[in-house]
Design a protein around this motif. Structure first.
Motif, short mmCIF file in Angstrom:
data_model
loop_
_atom_site.label_atom_id
_atom_site.label_comp_id
_atom_site.label_asym_id
_atom_site.label_seq_id
_atom_site.Cartn_x
_atom_site.Cartn_y
_atom_site.Cartn_z
N ASN A 147 0.80 -1.23 0.00
CA ASN A 147 0.00 0.00 0.00
C ASN A 147 0.83 1.28 0.00
O ASN A 147 0.37 2.31 -0.48
N TRP A 148 2.02 1.22 0.56
CA TRP A 148 2.78 2.45 0.80
C TRP A 148 4.14 2.51 0.12
O TRP A 148 4.85 3.50 0.28
N GLY A 149 4.54 1.45 -0.58
CA GLY A 149 5.86 1.43 -1.18
C GLY A 149 6.92 1.20 -0.11
O GLY A 149 6.60 0.95 1.05
N PRO A 150 8.19 1.28 -0.47
CA PRO A 150 9.25 1.03 0.52
C PRO A 150 9.35 2.18 1.54
O PRO A 150 8.99 3.32 1.25
N ALA A 151 9.85 1.84 2.70
CA ALA A 151 10.08 2.85 3.73
C ALA A 151 11.23 3.75 3.31
O ALA A 151 12.10 3.30 2.56
N PRO A 152 11.25 5.01 3.68
CA PRO A 152 10.45 5.61 4.73
C PRO A 152 9.10 6.14 4.27
O PRO A 152 8.26 6.45 5.11
N GLY A 153 8.86 6.29 2.99
CA GLY A 153 7.60 6.86 2.54
C GLY A 153 7.57 8.36 2.80
O GLY A 153 8.59 8.98 3.10
N ASN A 154 6.37 8.95 2.70
CA ASN A 154 6.28 10.39 2.88
C ASN A 154 5.46 10.82 4.10
O ASN A 154 5.25 12.01 4.29
N LEU A 155 4.99 9.87 4.89
CA LEU A 155 4.26 10.21 6.12
C LEU A 155 5.14 9.92 7.32
O LEU A 155 5.75 8.85 7.41
N ASN A 156 5.23 10.86 8.23
CA ASN A 156 6.10 10.75 9.40
C ASN A 156 7.52 10.42 8.96
O ASN A 156 8.16 9.51 9.48
N SER A 157 7.99 11.17 8.00
CA SER A 157 9.29 10.92 7.40
C SER A 157 9.95 12.25 7.06
O SER A 157 9.27 13.22 6.72
N ASP A 158 11.27 12.28 7.13
CA ASP A 158 12.02 13.44 6.66
C ASP A 158 12.63 13.16 5.29
O ASP A 158 13.48 13.90 4.82
N GLY A 159 12.19 12.08 4.66
CA GLY A 159 12.71 11.69 3.36
C GLY A 159 13.78 10.61 3.43
O GLY A 159 13.99 9.88 2.48
N GLN A 160 14.45 10.51 4.57
CA GLN A 160 15.48 9.49 4.76
C GLN A 160 15.18 8.60 5.95
O GLN A 160 15.55 7.44 5.97
N ASN A 161 14.55 9.16 6.96
CA ASN A 161 14.25 8.44 8.21
C ASN A 161 12.77 8.53 8.51
O ASN A 161 12.08 9.44 8.04
N LEU A 162 12.32 7.60 9.32
CA LEU A 162 10.98 7.71 9.89
C LEU A 162 11.12 8.52 11.17
O LEU A 162 12.03 8.29 11.96
N VAL A 163 10.24 9.49 11.35
CA VAL A 163 10.37 10.38 12.51
C VAL A 163 9.28 10.08 13.53
O VAL A 163 8.13 9.82 13.18
#
Length: 184
Positions: free
Chosen positions: A43-59
């Protein structure tokens, strides 16, 4: 003071630069600590995705106060259609949501989780309506963490969902009394 430390702005929204980032989880750590992470990619593709993310990490939004973490639960991810998560068989929480609960259990090492408020997201994640199993997302997310939920006494139906679908011990509270507005 607590609200300012966690949100920096009482009007802050999810993904706002005004939210305090307590932890940045890189994708290697996320995939290592979250056994069902690959299941979310449909559903979301590979991590980190664009939600709760800075583009490189999950925040992880929130702030630690000694041995207490006050966090901002991630959004549903389907803001225009939040009930999609509850009823769609193929829906799943996003990587940021999974990372949040992974952080609580495996990095912060919480002894328990206390949810405040109504309309949380954990209990509305996809899975069976009764008899959660290891493939249901509420079960996968909360995993072995004891959960308590402060729920308004005037909303027993949703409190029951929280109890049934996220294994929460619910603690009811009365809503503040309304004041006469003088319109009559």
């Amino acid at each position: 003071a607590i609200m300012e430390a966690v949100l920096n702005d009482p009007e802050a929204r999810i993904n706002s630069p005004e939210l305090n980032v307590e932890y940045r989880m890189n994708t290697d750590e996320y995939y290592e600590l979250t056994p069902y992470a690959r299941d979310l990619e449909e559903n979301w593709g590979p991590a980190p995705g664009n939600l709760n993310s800075d583009g490189q990490n999950l925040v992880i939004y929130g702030k630690k106060f000694g041995n207490v973490f006050i966090g901002v639960q991630p959004s549903f991810g389907y803001e225009g259609d939040p009930m999609r998560l509850l009823f769609a068989k193929s829906a799943s929480p996003h990587h940021g949501f999974a990372a949040y609960y992974t952080y609580l259990e495996k990095i912060f090492k919480a002894d328990a989780v206390l949810h405040f408020g109504t309309h949380g997201s954990l209990e509305f994640m996809p899975g069976k309506q009764v008899g959660m199993s290891g493939t249901c997302y509420p079960d996968r997310l909360i995993n072995s963490l004891p959960s308590a939920y402060l729920y308004a006494a005037n909303n027993p139906s949703e409190a029951t969902i929280a109890k049934r679908r996220s294994y929460s011990a619910t603690v009811s509270y009365l809503t503040p009394p309304a004041e006469n507005a003088g319109l009559y």
